[in-house]
Design an enzyme around this catalytic site. Structure first.
Site, PDB file in Angstrom:
ATOM      1  N   ASP A 195       0.836  -1.203   0.000  1.00 55.36           N
ATOM      2  CA  ASP A 195       0.000   0.000   0.000  1.00 55.36           C
ATOM      3  C   ASP A 195       0.876   1.261   0.000  1.00 55.36           C
ATOM      4  O   ASP A 195       0.363   2.382  -0.054  1.00 55.36           O
ATOM      5  CB  ASP A 195      -1.017  -0.009   1.150  1.00 55.36           C
ATOM      6  N   ASP A 240      -1.053  -6.065  -0.269  1.00 56.83           N
ATOM      7  CA  ASP A 240      -1.510  -5.443   0.985  1.00 56.83           C
ATOM      8  C   ASP A 240      -3.019  -5.241   0.994  1.00 56.83           C
ATOM      9  O   ASP A 240      -3.587  -4.713   0.025  1.00 56.83           O
ATOM     10  CB  ASP A 240      -0.857  -4.064   1.147  1.00 56.83           C
ATOM     11  N   LYS A 246      -1.317  -9.422   2.697  1.00 55.34           N
ATOM     12  CA  LYS A 246      -0.606  -8.987   3.912  1.00 55.34           C
ATOM     13  C   LYS A 246      -1.493  -8.005   4.653  1.00 55.34           C
ATOM     14  O   LYS A 246      -2.207  -7.213   4.029  1.00 55.34           O
ATOM     15  CB  LYS A 246       0.727  -8.325   3.548  1.00 55.34           C
ATOM     16  N   GLU A 253       9.052  -4.240  10.658  1.00 57.61           N
ATOM     17  CA  GLU A 253       9.476  -2.945  10.121  1.00 57.61           C
ATOM     18  C   GLU A 253      10.016  -2.037  11.215  1.00 57.61           C
ATOM     19  O   GLU A 253       9.353  -1.797  12.235  1.00 57.61           O
ATOM     20  CB  GLU A 253       8.287  -2.266   9.399  1.00 57.61           C
TER      21      GLU A 253
HETATM   22  O1  KIV Z   1       3.560  -1.114   1.638  1.00 56.77           O
HETATM   23  C1  KIV Z   1       4.753  -1.470   1.698  1.00 56.77           C
HETATM   24  O2  KIV Z   1       5.583  -1.167   0.829  1.00 56.77           O
HETATM   25  C2  KIV Z   1       5.168  -2.266   2.852  1.00 56.77           C
HETATM   26  C3  KIV Z   1       6.637  -2.501   3.034  1.00 56.77           C
HETATM   27  C4  KIV Z   1       7.281  -1.281   3.557  1.00 56.77           C
HETATM   28  C5  KIV Z   1       6.905  -3.688   3.877  1.00 56.77           C
HETATM   29  O3  KIV Z   1       4.353  -2.692   3.602  1.00 56.77           O
END
Ligand code: KIV
Length: 272
Positions: A52, A91, A121, A190
């Site tokens: 995201d 995401d 995710k 993270e």
């Molecule tokens: O959205 C994203 O790019 C992420 C990464 C920073 C792990 O969740």
């Protein structure tokens, strides 16, 4: 006859598990479109995250909060059309899974059906346990995300390192165990202290993927536009830039503009 997409040995969640078991590091990067996803896949990346973070790097928003489920599905389906080998994780955007587990399942199903993604995710631990369990019970692999979870930026108030304090570190460890027990196939960690990430990685049997979490995790992830140097203003300590594409692209465009203006493009050989 096998089609082209089945010829390459595909990375699955089981392959990632085997990589952890034999100590082989997992390389993950973000992608949001067909052309760049194809380069990553041809280069041999293990996992592509349709993050995201598209909200920031593709749409120019300050945070990841505004991006919608439809927009994530658009990015994800563009990526999926390019990928032959990598595992693609998408995401779940803010507001599509926190409310209740039925809504979370519906959001995950839409991503899987409409983009062809291999997994989803989501951010958080205990608070989203019911959603994680319900999505997994529908046969959808889930990657967790703990530490600095950008969808909670207004709760944190800042993008500084998380879990330096004992209470937050203990919660992170128990959330990681909880996500593993709920059936997650991997967890992103993270921006947390490297020692804590190492401890979590040792305790878990599933892989951990770090971003700003040191090198004692099972794999690494970076935002593609950051590591290519397209987003030149963002430079946290954990970021290694492999290119300075902002400058290179800008100078290519500057050269093109001057070639057009001074009539040297197109040349006699570049016309019919
Ligand atoms: O959205 C994203 O790019 C992420 C990464 C920073 C792990 O969740």
């Amino acid at each position: 006859m096998p089609n082209k997409k089945t010829e390459a040995k595909k990375v699955t969640t089981h392959v990632l598990q085997e990589m952890k078991e034999r100590g082989e590091k997992i390389a993950m990067l973000t992608a949001y479109d067909f052309s760049l996803a194809r380069i990553l896949d041809h280069a041999g990346i293990d996992v592509i995250l349709v993050g995201d973070s598209a909200s920031n790097v593709m749409a120019g928003h300050e945070t990841t909060l505004p991006i919608t489920l439809d927009q994530m599905i658009y990015h994800a389906s563009s990526v999926l059309r390019a990928v032959e080998r990598a595992l693609v994780v998408v995401d779940l955007p803010f507001g599509t899974y926190q409310g209740n587990s039925k809504e979370a399942l519906n959001s995950a199903i839409r991503i899987m059906k409409e983009s062809g993604a291999h997994s989803v995710k989501l951010e958080g631990g205990k608070e989203v346990e019911e959603s994680v369990r319900r999505i997994i019970s529908a046969g959808i692999p889930v990657m967790g995300h703990l530490g600095l979870t950008p969808q909670s930026i207004y709760k944190f108030g800042t993008y500084v390192v998380r879990a330096r304090e004992k209470a937050e570190a203990e919660k992170l460890i128990s959330d990681a165990m909880l996500l593993q027990n709920a059936g997650c196939f991997a967890i992103v960690l993270e921006k947390i202290p490297a020692k804590l990430a190492e401890q979590v990685t040792k305790q878990l049997s599933i892989p951990t993927i770090g971003i700003g979490a040191g090198n004692k995790v099972d794999g690494q992830v970076l935002v593609l536009h950051d590591m290519l140097g397209i987003t030149y203003e963002f430079s946290p300590r954990f970021l290694r830039r492999y290119m300075n594409l902002y400058n290179e692209m800008k100078s290519a465009v500057t050269n093109y503009i001057s070639d057009v203006k001074n009539r040297s493009f197109p040349s006699d050989k570049e016309q019919y």
